[in-house]
Design a protein around this motif. Structure first.
Motif, short mmCIF file in Angstrom:
data_model
loop_
_atom_site.label_atom_id
_atom_site.label_comp_id
_atom_site.label_asym_id
_atom_site.label_seq_id
_atom_site.Cartn_x
_atom_site.Cartn_y
_atom_site.Cartn_z
N VAL A 170 3.61 -44.83 -10.55
CA VAL A 170 3.04 -45.35 -9.31
C VAL A 170 2.45 -46.74 -9.54
O VAL A 170 2.69 -47.67 -8.76
CB VAL A 170 1.96 -44.38 -8.76
N ALA A 171 1.73 -46.90 -10.66
CA ALA A 171 1.15 -48.20 -10.97
C ALA A 171 2.24 -49.26 -11.12
O ALA A 171 2.14 -50.36 -10.56
CB ALA A 171 0.33 -48.11 -12.26
N GLY A 172 3.32 -48.90 -11.84
CA GLY A 172 4.42 -49.83 -12.03
C GLY A 172 5.01 -50.26 -10.70
O GLY A 172 5.28 -51.44 -10.46
N LEU B 270 5.76 -54.14 -6.37
CA LEU B 270 5.73 -54.49 -4.95
C LEU B 270 4.84 -55.69 -4.68
O LEU B 270 5.14 -56.52 -3.82
CB LEU B 270 5.22 -53.29 -4.14
N LEU B 271 3.75 -55.79 -5.45
CA LEU B 271 2.77 -56.84 -5.17
C LEU B 271 3.13 -58.18 -5.80
O LEU B 271 2.70 -59.22 -5.33
CB LEU B 271 1.38 -56.40 -5.66
N GLY C 132 1.46 -64.73 -6.23
CA GLY C 132 1.65 -66.12 -6.64
C GLY C 132 2.42 -66.27 -7.94
O GLY C 132 2.28 -67.27 -8.64
N VAL C 133 3.22 -65.27 -8.30
CA VAL C 133 4.09 -65.41 -9.46
C VAL C 133 5.17 -66.44 -9.11
O VAL C 133 5.73 -66.39 -8.01
CB VAL C 133 4.74 -64.05 -9.81
N LEU D 299 14.81 -54.34 -5.56
CA LEU D 299 13.84 -53.35 -6.03
C LEU D 299 14.09 -52.00 -5.35
O LEU D 299 14.11 -50.95 -6.00
CB LEU D 299 12.42 -53.84 -5.76
N ALA D 300 14.32 -52.05 -4.04
CA ALA D 300 14.55 -50.81 -3.29
C ALA D 300 15.80 -50.10 -3.81
O ALA D 300 15.77 -48.89 -4.07
CB ALA D 300 14.70 -51.13 -1.81
N PHE D 301 16.88 -50.86 -4.00
CA PHE D 301 18.11 -50.23 -4.50
C PHE D 301 17.89 -49.66 -5.90
O PHE D 301 18.40 -48.59 -6.23
CB PHE D 301 19.26 -51.24 -4.52
N PHE D 302 17.11 -50.38 -6.71
CA PHE D 302 16.85 -49.89 -8.06
C PHE D 302 16.12 -48.55 -8.02
O PHE D 302 16.49 -47.60 -8.70
CB PHE D 302 16.04 -50.92 -8.86
N VAL D 303 15.07 -48.49 -7.18
CA VAL D 303 14.29 -47.25 -7.11
C VAL D 303 15.16 -46.10 -6.62
O VAL D 303 15.16 -45.01 -7.20
CB VAL D 303 13.06 -47.45 -6.20
N VAL D 304 15.95 -46.37 -5.58
CA VAL D 304 16.82 -45.31 -5.05
C VAL D 304 17.82 -44.86 -6.12
O VAL D 304 18.03 -43.66 -6.34
CB VAL D 304 17.57 -45.81 -3.79
N ALA D 305 18.42 -45.84 -6.83
CA ALA D 305 19.41 -45.50 -7.85
C ALA D 305 18.77 -44.67 -8.96
O ALA D 305 19.33 -43.67 -9.42
CB ALA D 305 20.03 -46.77 -8.43
N LEU D 306 17.57 -45.07 -9.38
CA LEU D 306 16.88 -44.34 -10.44
C LEU D 306 16.62 -42.90 -10.02
O LEU D 306 16.90 -41.95 -10.76
CB LEU D 306 15.57 -45.05 -10.80
#
Lengths: 287, 344
Positions: free
Chosen positions: B12-14, B19-20, B25-26, B166-173
């Motif tokens: 969850v932290a990751g 997301l943030l 400002g990265v 990111l969304a596709f990565f999470v779904v794929a994982l």
């Protein structure tokens, strides 16, 4: 597309195929004996070509320069083999990745030393003419390449079939454990075969130079052909490498002539056919 | 905290950090490297499904990835397929079809034979992309690929696209984690460890491998689509053998058979190759050295290496490098238990 078209491409394909044999023979022998898939084999070819052409530019005799190219790649290959590779016989994936890393290093070194421009290589003067049979034109040098590869094949066959060392190598291929058990110095057999493979490919670099020329990325272009040879001929078989080289050389030549944009795809056809009907290759044994 | 709790907290932290990040400002440069990380994590996970869970070391993963990428480019420039969903579907389906063809040829053998054939297959597809100039643009590749809006969201900017990947990565994982824990995934593990025993139990080993290859191809194709949109360009480098190797290095570096480790592997390789190429022209040489270091000193991946280094630092004597071959002679992969040895 008459008879002339077929003859011309058949001869060209044979010449190219005999070049492939210089790379694939080492690939298949090293794999057959040590289970090492040596992806640096085409990089040896490229490095050998560059070393050779530099020596020729400084006035060295063509054949001597080509042998010198082979000696350089053999030395490099043996250094990497003795330092790293020899530890990973039973581990084909590790050794494969090591040879890939080694190939990357060699490629980049070639680029750093010789730059990115292609170098054309001319054959030795007394072979630079072309033979004419009617309308058929065939460079003498191509015949020389076919003859040299044939000679290399004969030497390899005799060495494997008729010498004590060859007997030891074949025994190690058949059953490494048993060979060690009866006192065969298997490690020496490994060393000799790796050296021979690296030498022949490096020597092939300048010899093939007048046909392929030399440029960064050439090794990548040769890799699919060399692997197709090994798959069609059978992994680990020298006769397989010889027949496979001629088949792939011919398919490649006709593929390039008939479908210039799809020539790599045409070599897929023999590979797929072999896998469908004889997955161990023409002369291979099941792994 | 129990191990499970700790994991949940870490994940969850990751996710929250991921997301943030763009809001903190990265610099955009790092956001785009992270975008690449998500993309390569997907293809690395797809390869891990084969290497770590099925026992198939596929060297043609870049070809499947690249077919997905070229499908986007060719679909957009020739057939005017540009909307989000159709393009994603097109990329995935093309890669699955390619995997289905590869499987028919390559699955006739296993172990080392499979490696050699997939090397050849990858190089043949690369040769097609390199030479079939009228379709693929040859060495120049295909430019002018435009990112379509993802539903209501405009993703033409880097930040928007970051979230898509990111969304596709999470779904794929998640999909892959569910898959490897399903009965199907358990059969795959059985196939990896002892194909002969699975055959004796009546499983169609070939079919399971074939299905795994196609599923893996689908995810690789998805990553290819995202990669084509990311670069807005596709060239033959995307499906070269070097690319296949890099994906495999990500898998090994992350830890074979972990799935979640691959994001770590992708992160390291993406950042390393970008930073290196900024520092030195000879970065390929350095990459070659990295291959040596990874396979010799971190064959178990960072998920094994980091705890061991940590234990060493706290004064415990542990071997840093596990003494297992990456791929045993019989074809089974390292973390398969010792019973694989009786196969050969």
């Amino acid at each position: 597309m008459g008879l002339q078209f077929y003859l011309q491409n058949a001869l060209g394909g044979l010449a190219y195929g005999s070049l492939l044999f210089l790379i694939a023979s080492g690939l298949t022998l090293i794999f057959g004996l040590m289970r090492i898939i040596n992806l640096a084999q085409t990089a040896f070819y490229l490095l050998g070509a560059y070393v050779g052409l530099t020596l020729v530019a400084h006035g060295t005799n063509f054949w001597l320069a080509s042998a010198a190219g082979g000696v350089v790649t053999m030395t490099l290959g043996l250094a990497v083999y003795s330092a790293f590779l020899h530890r990973y016989h039973a581990d084909p994936l590790t050794s494969l990745l090591l040879t890939l890393g080694f190939a990357l290093i060699m490629d980049d070194a070639v680029l750093a030393i010789w730059g990115g421009d292609p170098h054309s290589i001319s054959p030795p003067p007394f072979l630079s003419a072309s033979l004419q049979f009617g309308t058929l034109v065939f460079p003498e040098y191509w015949l020389a390449v076919i003859a040299i590869s044939f000679l290399v094949a004969v030497v390899l066959f005799v060495a494997l079939q008729r010498t004590m060392l060859g007997v030891m190598i074949r025994a190690s291929v058949d059953d490494e454990e048993m060979a060690r058990g009866v006192g065969v110095d298997v490690n020496r057999a490994f060393f000799v075969v790796f050296a021979a493979g690296a030498f022949i490919a490096g020597m092939g670099g300048l010899l093939g130079g007048p046909i392929t020329s030399a440029y960064p990325g050439l090794d990548g272009e040769l890799t699919p052909l060399a692997f197709a040879v090994v798959i069609v001929g059978g992994m680990g078989s020298l006769s397989g490498a010889l027949i496979g080289s001629l088949i792939i050389g011919l398919v490649n030549a006709f593929g390039k002539a008939l479908f210039p944009e799809l020539s790599y795809f045409t070599i897929f056809v023999p590979v797929a056919l072999i896998m469908a009907f004889r997955p161990q290759g023409l002369f291979g044994r099941t792994l | 905290l129990s191990l499970r709790r700790r994991w949940t907290v870490a994940v969850v932290a990751g996710l929250v950090v991921a997301l943030l990040l763009p809001k903190l400002g990265v610099p955009t440069f790092y956001i785009s490297l992270l975008t690449q990380t998500w993309i390569f994590a997907i293809v690395a996970m797809s390869l891990d499904l084969l290497v770590g869970f099925t026992g198939l070391v596929n060297f043609s993963q870049a070809a499947l990835f690249g077919v997905g990428a070229y499908a986007v480019a060719i679909g957009a420039t020739r057939f005017h397929v540009t909307a989000f969903v159709p393009v994603v579907a097109l990329g995935i389906v093309s890669a699955i079809v390619t995997a289905a063809i590869f499987g028919l040829v390559a699955l006739r053998s296993e172990g080392v034979g499979f490696i050699i054939i997939t090397i050849a297959l990858n190089e043949i597809v690369w040769g097609l992309a390199y030479q079939w100039v009228s379709v693929s643009g040859g060495d120049n590749g295909i430019t002018g690929i435009v990112r379509p809006p993802a539903g209501p969201f405009d993703v033409s900017a880097n930040t928007g696209y970051y979230y898509v990947c990111l969304a596709f990565f999470v779904v794929a994982l998640l999909l892959l984690l569910v898959l490897v824990r399903s009965p199907f995934g358990l059969v795959l593990k059985g196939v990896r460890e002892t194909p002969r025993r699975m055959r004796a139990l009546g499983y169609n080993v070939w079919l399971y491998r074939y299905l795994a290859l196609m599923i893996s191809g689908g995810f690789a194709g998805l990553a290819g689509v995202l990669f084509a949109w990311y670069n807005q360009f596709v060239g033959p480098v995307a499906l070269s053998l070097d690319q296949s190797t890099q994906i495999l290095i990500m898998v090994i570096l992350g830890g074979i058979g972990t799935l979640y480790g691959q994001v770590l592997g992708a992160f390291v390789v993406v950042f390393l190759s970008n930073e290196l190429s900024a520092v030195t022209q000879r970065w390929e040489m350095v990459l070659g050295v990295v291959y040596f270091v990874v396979v010799m000193y971190a064959p178990g991946g960072l998920v094994v290496l980091i705890p061991r280094v940590w234990a060493r630092l706290r004064g415990k004597r542990t071997a840093l490098v596990p003494h297992e071959p990456l791929l045993a002679a019989g074809g089974a992969v390292a973390n398969a238990p010792a019973e694989a040895a009786e196969e050969s």
